[in-house]
Motif scaffolding. Structure first.
Motif, PDB file in Angstrom:
ATOM      1  N   GLU A  67       0.789  -1.152   0.016  1.00 21.29           N
ATOM      2  CA  GLU A  67      -0.047   0.025  -0.148  1.00 21.29           C
ATOM      3  C   GLU A  67       1.037   1.203   0.040  1.00 21.29           C
ATOM      4  OE1 GLU A  67      -2.551   1.824   3.317  1.00 21.29           O
ATOM      5  OE2 GLU A  67      -3.643   0.445   2.749  1.00 21.29           O
ATOM      6  N   GLU A  68       1.989   1.172   0.617  1.00 18.91           N
ATOM      7  CA  GLU A  68       2.812   2.324   0.791  1.00 18.91           C
ATOM      8  C   GLU A  68       3.993   2.024   1.491  1.00 18.91           C
ATOM      9  OE1 GLU A  68       2.659   6.961   2.953  1.00 18.91           O
ATOM     10  OE2 GLU A  68       1.089   5.509   3.362  1.00 18.91           O
ATOM     11  N   SER A  69       5.030   2.869   0.925  1.00 23.63           N
ATOM     12  CA  SER A  69       6.518   2.546   1.624  1.00 23.63           C
ATOM     13  C   SER A  69       6.826   3.939   1.928  1.00 23.63           C
ATOM     14  CB  SER A  69       7.482   2.062   0.205  1.00 23.63           C
ATOM     15  OG  SER A  69       8.627   2.037   0.508  1.00 23.63           O
ATOM     16  N   ILE A  70       7.421   3.949   3.257  1.00 24.62           N
ATOM     17  CA  ILE A  70       7.636   5.350   3.814  1.00 24.62           C
ATOM     18  C   ILE A  70       9.314   5.213   4.225  1.00 24.62           C
ATOM     19  CG2 ILE A  70       7.531   6.544   5.664  1.00 24.62           C
ATOM     20  CD1 ILE A  70       4.901   5.418   6.104  1.00 24.62           C
ATOM     21  N   SER A  71       9.986   6.429   3.721  1.00 24.02           N
ATOM     22  CA  SER A  71      11.453   6.403   3.881  1.00 24.02           C
ATOM     23  C   SER A  71      11.778   6.899   5.288  1.00 24.02           C
ATOM     24  CB  SER A  71      12.046   7.484   2.846  1.00 24.02           C
ATOM     25  OG  SER A  71      12.011   6.791   1.761  1.00 24.02           O
ATOM     26  N   GLY A  72      12.607   6.473   5.776  1.00 25.50           N
ATOM     27  CA  GLY A  72      13.472   6.619   7.350  1.00 25.50           C
ATOM     28  C   GLY A  72      14.569   6.154   7.810  1.00 25.50           C
ATOM     29  N   TYR A  73      14.707   6.010   9.022  1.00 26.56           N
ATOM     30  CA  TYR A  73      16.092   5.230   9.763  1.00 26.56           C
ATOM     31  C   TYR A  73      15.701   4.209  10.594  1.00 26.56           C
ATOM     32  CZ  TYR A  73      16.863  10.112   7.854  1.00 26.56           C
ATOM     33  OH  TYR A  73      16.788  11.219   7.057  1.00 26.56           O
ATOM     34  N   SER A  74      16.490   3.294  10.689  1.00 29.10           N
ATOM     35  CA  SER A  74      16.292   2.024  11.616  1.00 29.10           C
ATOM     36  C   SER A  74      17.768   1.514  11.781  1.00 29.10           C
ATOM     37  CB  SER A  74      15.257   1.327  11.158  1.00 29.10           C
ATOM     38  OG  SER A  74      14.777   0.461  12.115  1.00 29.10           O
ATOM     39  N   GLY A  75      17.713   0.808  12.965  1.00 34.47           N
ATOM     40  CA  GLY A  75      18.958  -0.056  13.065  1.00 34.47           C
ATOM     41  C   GLY A  75      19.904   0.565  13.975  1.00 34.47           C
ATOM     42  N   GLY A  76      19.805   1.925  14.504  1.00 42.46           N
ATOM     43  CA  GLY A  76      20.755   2.322  15.415  1.00 42.46           C
ATOM     44  C   GLY A  76      20.332   2.701  16.719  1.00 42.46           C
ATOM     45  N   TYR A  77      21.058   3.456  17.473  1.00 45.88           N
ATOM     46  CA  TYR A  77      20.719   3.467  19.013  1.00 45.88           C
ATOM     47  C   TYR A  77      20.729   5.203  19.380  1.00 45.88           C
ATOM     48  CZ  TYR A  77      25.838   4.148  17.773  1.00 45.88           C
ATOM     49  OH  TYR A  77      26.881   4.664  17.232  1.00 45.88           O
ATOM     50  N   THR A  78      20.493   5.894  18.600  1.00 48.21           N
ATOM     51  CA  THR A  78      20.172   7.301  18.873  1.00 48.21           C
ATOM     52  C   THR A  78      18.556   7.550  18.697  1.00 48.21           C
ATOM     53  OG1 THR A  78      20.570   8.022  16.631  1.00 48.21           O
ATOM     54  CG2 THR A  78      22.376   7.985  18.314  1.00 48.21           C
ATOM     55  N   LYS A  79      18.131   8.321  19.501  1.00 46.43           N
ATOM     56  CA  LYS A  79      16.830   8.915  19.245  1.00 46.43           C
ATOM     57  C   LYS A  79      16.828   9.968  18.194  1.00 46.43           C
ATOM     58  CE  LYS A  79      15.450   7.559  23.921  1.00 46.43           C
ATOM     59  NZ  LYS A  79      14.673   7.981  25.197  1.00 46.43           N
ATOM     60  N   ASN A  80      15.599   9.988  17.541  1.00 51.32           N
ATOM     61  CA  ASN A  80      15.136  11.202  16.661  1.00 51.32           C
ATOM     62  C   ASN A  80      16.322  11.490  15.679  1.00 51.32           C
ATOM     63  OD1 ASN A  80      12.680  11.927  18.066  1.00 51.32           O
ATOM     64  ND2 ASN A  80      13.828  12.565  19.544  1.00 51.32           N
ATOM     65  N   PRO A  81      16.854  10.414  14.923  1.00 55.83           N
ATOM     66  CA  PRO A  81      17.913  10.698  13.951  1.00 55.83           C
ATOM     67  C   PRO A  81      17.481  11.346  12.834  1.00 55.83           C
ATOM     68  CG  PRO A  81      17.105   8.459  13.715  1.00 55.83           C
ATOM     69  CD  PRO A  81      16.320   9.129  14.719  1.00 55.83           C
ATOM     70  N   THR A  82      18.254  12.348  12.109  1.00 56.13           N
ATOM     71  CA  THR A  82      17.961  13.310  10.861  1.00 56.13           C
ATOM     72  C   THR A  82      19.113  12.546   9.799  1.00 56.13           C
ATOM     73  OG1 THR A  82      19.714  14.675  11.512  1.00 56.13           O
ATOM     74  CG2 THR A  82      17.752  15.061  12.493  1.00 56.13           C
ATOM     75  N   TYR A  83      18.513  13.187   8.738  1.00 58.21           N
ATOM     76  CA  TYR A  83      19.331  12.991   7.351  1.00 58.21           C
ATOM     77  C   TYR A  83      20.777  13.144   7.655  1.00 58.21           C
ATOM     78  CZ  TYR A  83      20.917  12.681   2.659  1.00 58.21           C
ATOM     79  OH  TYR A  83      21.725  12.555   1.575  1.00 58.21           O
ATOM     80  N   GLY A  84      21.083  14.439   8.203  1.00 64.80           N
ATOM     81  CA  GLY A  84      22.556  15.070   8.376  1.00 64.80           C
ATOM     82  C   GLY A  84      23.225  14.008   9.295  1.00 64.80           C
ATOM     83  N   ALA A  85      22.556  13.768  10.546  1.00 66.15           N
ATOM     84  CA  ALA A  85      23.222  12.881  11.723  1.00 66.15           C
ATOM     85  C   ALA A  85      23.645  11.596  11.068  1.00 66.15           C
ATOM     86  CB  ALA A  85      22.474  12.978  13.064  1.00 66.15           C
ATOM     87  N   SER A  86      22.461  10.816  10.544  1.00 69.83           N
ATOM     88  CA  SER A  86      22.883   9.357   9.943  1.00 69.83           C
ATOM     89  C   SER A  86      23.900   9.361   8.904  1.00 69.83           C
ATOM     90  CB  SER A  86      21.297   8.992   9.084  1.00 69.83           C
ATOM     91  OG  SER A  86      21.331   9.551   8.047  1.00 69.83           O
ATOM     92  N   ASN A  87      23.970  10.441   8.077  1.00 67.65           N
ATOM     93  CA  ASN A  87      25.271  10.466   7.143  1.00 67.65           C
ATOM     94  C   ASN A  87      26.679  10.537   7.756  1.00 67.65           C
ATOM     95  OD1 ASN A  87      24.815  10.171   4.274  1.00 67.65           O
ATOM     96  ND2 ASN A  87      23.148  11.849   4.545  1.00 67.65           N
ATOM     97  N   THR A  88      26.775  10.716   9.062  1.00 72.44           N
ATOM     98  CA  THR A  88      27.957  11.093   9.890  1.00 72.44           C
ATOM     99  C   THR A  88      28.422   9.484  10.209  1.00 72.44           C
ATOM    100  OG1 THR A  88      27.079  11.077  12.033  1.00 72.44           O
ATOM    101  CG2 THR A  88      27.263  13.060  10.959  1.00 72.44           C
ATOM    102  N   GLY A  89      27.477   8.501  10.136  1.00 68.58           N
ATOM    103  CA  GLY A  89      27.827   7.066  10.779  1.00 68.58           C
ATOM    104  C   GLY A  89      27.753   7.148  11.982  1.00 68.58           C
ATOM    105  N   ARG A  90      27.480   7.952  12.926  1.00 67.89           N
ATOM    106  CA  ARG A  90      27.554   8.129  14.298  1.00 67.89           C
ATOM    107  C   ARG A  90      26.377   7.591  15.006  1.00 67.89           C
ATOM    108  NH1 ARG A  90      31.261  12.152  12.803  1.00 67.89           N
ATOM    109  NH2 ARG A  90      33.317  11.790  13.254  1.00 67.89           N
ATOM    110  N   THR A  91      25.244   7.554  14.427  1.00 69.32           N
ATOM    111  CA  THR A  91      23.986   7.188  15.018  1.00 69.32           C
ATOM    112  C   THR A  91      23.728   5.668  14.930  1.00 69.32           C
ATOM    113  OG1 THR A  91      22.653   7.083  12.933  1.00 69.32           O
ATOM    114  CG2 THR A  91      23.070   9.497  13.995  1.00 69.32           C
TER     115      THR A  91
END
Length: 218
Positions: A67-91
């Protein structure tokens, strides 16, 4: 990767190995008990990471029963990850998609087939020129049945191809929805260079391999 700057410049900026992840925190995520998302209004949810979420979102939305596909972030250990933060590899997070689907039409097992059939299964920490831990391949399971489906298919594929399959297998914990501008990106920005040169060719390769799974064209 995908912002409004040249693709190759951005690849240079983000083509690091992102070894800055906190290994102890990441291991705690891997060792956690899975969280099962209940079926709601007859629809189930599944979670996959396979490189750029723009690409993966479009692939799954082409599949019957999704029905739908939603883009996001998963598999990490930080709360409220952002695109910029996830791109550092530190989340610890990877770009992922939430797939909302009708289990009466398409099974979780088939969604796993779509996953393996739409990527380079041997590439570690990325897909194509999108490289780094934020682009790594992960399949998330919500219960033991799903875990066994994933592990069996991964083992069979490794034996058939004679290669090591790069996809990691994680217990699902939480999915963080990405920023609004990432949603339906391929549909909304068909002329973006990344979409034209990476996303659409990847989608078309998938379609040519699995025509029987595709939705009928309107």
């Amino acid at each position: 990767m995908k912002k409004i700057i040249p693709l190759f410049v951005l690849a240079l900026l983000f083509s690091c190995q992102n070894t800055a992840q906190d290994k102890s925190k990441q291991q705690a995520v891997i060792n956690a008990d899975p969280i099962e998302v209940p079926i709601k209004n007859g629809k189930a949810r599944a979670y996959f990471a396979s490189g750029c979420f723009w690409c993966v979102e479009a692939i799954y939305e082409s599949v019957k029963g999704v029905e739908e596909s939603i883009s996001g972030y998963s598999g990490g250990y930080t709360k409220n990850p952002t695109y910029g933060a996830s791109n550092t590899g530190r989340t610890g997070h990877a770009e992922a998609v939430e797939i909302i689907y009708d289990p009466k039409i398409v099974s979780f097992e088939t969604l796993v087939d779509v996953y393996f059939g739409s990527q380079n299964v041997t590439q570690v920490n990325g897909q194509g020129n999108d490289r780094g831990s934020q682009y790594r391949s992960i399949i998330f399971y919500q219960n033991e049945e799903q875990k066994q489906i994933i592990l069996k298919k991964k083992a069979v594929l490794a034996k058939e191809l004679g290669v090591k399959i790069a996809a990691e297998v994680y217990p699902f914990q939480k999915f963080w929805i990405a920023e609004d501008y990432h949603q339906n990106y391929e549909k909304l920005h068909p002329n973006h260079p990344y979409i034209k040169n990476v996303s659409i060719p990847r989608l078309n390769r998938f379609k040519s391999k699995f025509p029987e799974l595709l939705k009928r064209e309107p």
